[in-house]
Scaffold this motif. Structure first.
Motif, short mmCIF file in Angstrom:
data_model
loop_
_atom_site.label_atom_id
_atom_site.label_comp_id
_atom_site.label_asym_id
_atom_site.label_seq_id
_atom_site.Cartn_x
_atom_site.Cartn_y
_atom_site.Cartn_z
N PHE A 198 0.76 -1.13 -0.12
CA PHE A 198 0.15 -0.08 -0.15
C PHE A 198 0.88 1.14 -0.26
N SER A 199 1.93 1.12 0.72
CA SER A 199 3.02 2.44 0.58
C SER A 199 3.43 2.64 -0.69
N GLY A 200 3.66 1.48 -1.20
CA GLY A 200 4.57 1.76 -2.66
C GLY A 200 3.25 2.26 -3.72
N ILE A 201 1.92 1.66 -3.38
CA ILE A 201 0.97 2.25 -4.39
C ILE A 201 0.88 3.85 -4.21
N MET A 202 0.57 4.16 -2.69
CA MET A 202 0.43 5.40 -2.64
C MET A 202 1.78 6.43 -2.85
N ALA A 203 2.73 5.66 -2.88
CA ALA A 203 3.96 6.64 -3.22
C ALA A 203 3.94 6.80 -4.79
N SER A 204 3.62 5.88 -5.57
CA SER A 204 3.37 6.01 -6.84
C SER A 204 2.29 7.11 -7.46
N PHE A 205 1.27 6.97 -6.61
CA PHE A 205 0.31 8.07 -6.97
C PHE A 205 0.53 9.24 -6.62
N TYR A 230 0.07 11.27 -9.61
CA TYR A 230 -1.43 11.08 -9.99
C TYR A 230 -1.51 10.23 -11.10
N ASP A 231 -0.51 9.71 -11.80
CA ASP A 231 -0.51 8.87 -12.74
C ASP A 231 0.35 7.60 -12.57
N PRO A 232 0.12 6.70 -12.02
CA PRO A 232 1.31 5.76 -11.65
C PRO A 232 1.65 5.23 -12.71
N ARG A 233 1.27 5.12 -14.16
CA ARG A 233 1.80 4.38 -15.12
C ARG A 233 3.18 5.23 -15.52
N ASP A 234 3.16 6.69 -15.42
CA ASP A 234 4.40 7.57 -15.66
C ASP A 234 5.41 7.23 -14.35
N ASN A 235 5.15 6.91 -13.48
CA ASN A 235 6.02 6.50 -12.37
C ASN A 235 5.83 5.36 -11.45
N LEU A 236 5.91 4.22 -11.99
CA LEU A 236 5.66 2.97 -11.13
C LEU A 236 7.03 2.48 -10.26
N THR A 237 7.60 3.11 -10.30
CA THR A 237 8.94 2.60 -9.51
C THR A 237 8.83 2.23 -8.26
N LEU A 238 8.36 3.03 -7.37
CA LEU A 238 8.12 2.80 -6.11
C LEU A 238 7.04 1.65 -5.97
N TYR A 239 6.06 1.48 -6.73
CA TYR A 239 5.09 0.47 -6.48
C TYR A 239 5.90 -1.07 -6.98
#
Length: 191
Positions: free
Chosen positions: A111-118, A122-131
């Motif tokens: 959940f922390s990784g998901i939240m960090a990506s968002f 606000y668009d995780p596809r552009d920054n999925l590194t933390l997820y």
């Protein structure tokens, strides 16, 4: 070598395996807690010591809240893992509570990784590194049984979907993000 991607261990080996991986998982939770806490503490110190102009960055309030949550919650997980390790060493037996604790900590990291990506864009596809880092960390940190892995994969996808729909995204972007998450979670499952 037997491969158990889609089936459970034989009943005759399950208790010994559970005892072995529970001890390993509890120790791994302690190490990851310490690392995660130190990283969050470093980020907190960094933002405290740098000029205010840097703290006006995009999405800073969301980052600030999640950082404080991590600084409060992570030591609690560490202390509980210490207590569960003491119980394990006394009884020399794995319990369902220990497994549930490791799963809860793993879901917390995911959940922390998901939240960090968002929070990053606000668009995780552009920054999925933390997820992706959270998925790999949990996949490498702990050993789970088949049912636990399936449950965690489904729960993580549900949380990702809920957070994704909370963002006001284009329907096409939602589909792309969902597909990307499914690919990442497939990799997590096999790790």
């Amino acid at each position: 070598m037997n491969i158990y991607f889609f089936k459970n261990l034989p009943v005759s080996h399950r208790a010994a395996f559970r005892k072995s991986y529970t001890l390993q998982n509890l120790k791994a939770v302690q190490v990851v807690c310490a690392i995660f806490f130190i990283l969050n503490l470093f980020l907190r110190l960094f933002y405290t010591l740098v000029p205010n102009s840097l703290t006006r960055a995009s999405n800073y309030p969301e980052f600030n809240y999640t950082n404080w949550i991590a600084l409060i919650v992570t030591p609690i997980f560490y202390l509980i893992s210490m207590r569960l390790l003491a119980v394990f060493s006394k009884k020399n037996k794995a319990t369902g509570l220990m497994t549930a604790f490791v799963i809860a900590f793993s879901l917390y990291l995911l959940f922390s990784g998901i939240m960090a990506s968002f929070i990053a864009t606000y668009d995780p596809r552009d920054n999925l590194t933390l997820y992706l880092v959270a998925l790999i960390t949990v996949g490498v940190m702990a050993v789970f049984e088949y049912e636990d892995t399936i449950m965690m994969t489904i729960f993580t996808e549900l949380v990702f979907t809920i957070v994704l729909f909370c963002c006001e995204a284009d329907p096409t972007e939602v589909i792309y993000n969902q597909l990307t998450s499914v690919v990442l979670l497939s990799g997590f499952y096999f790790i």
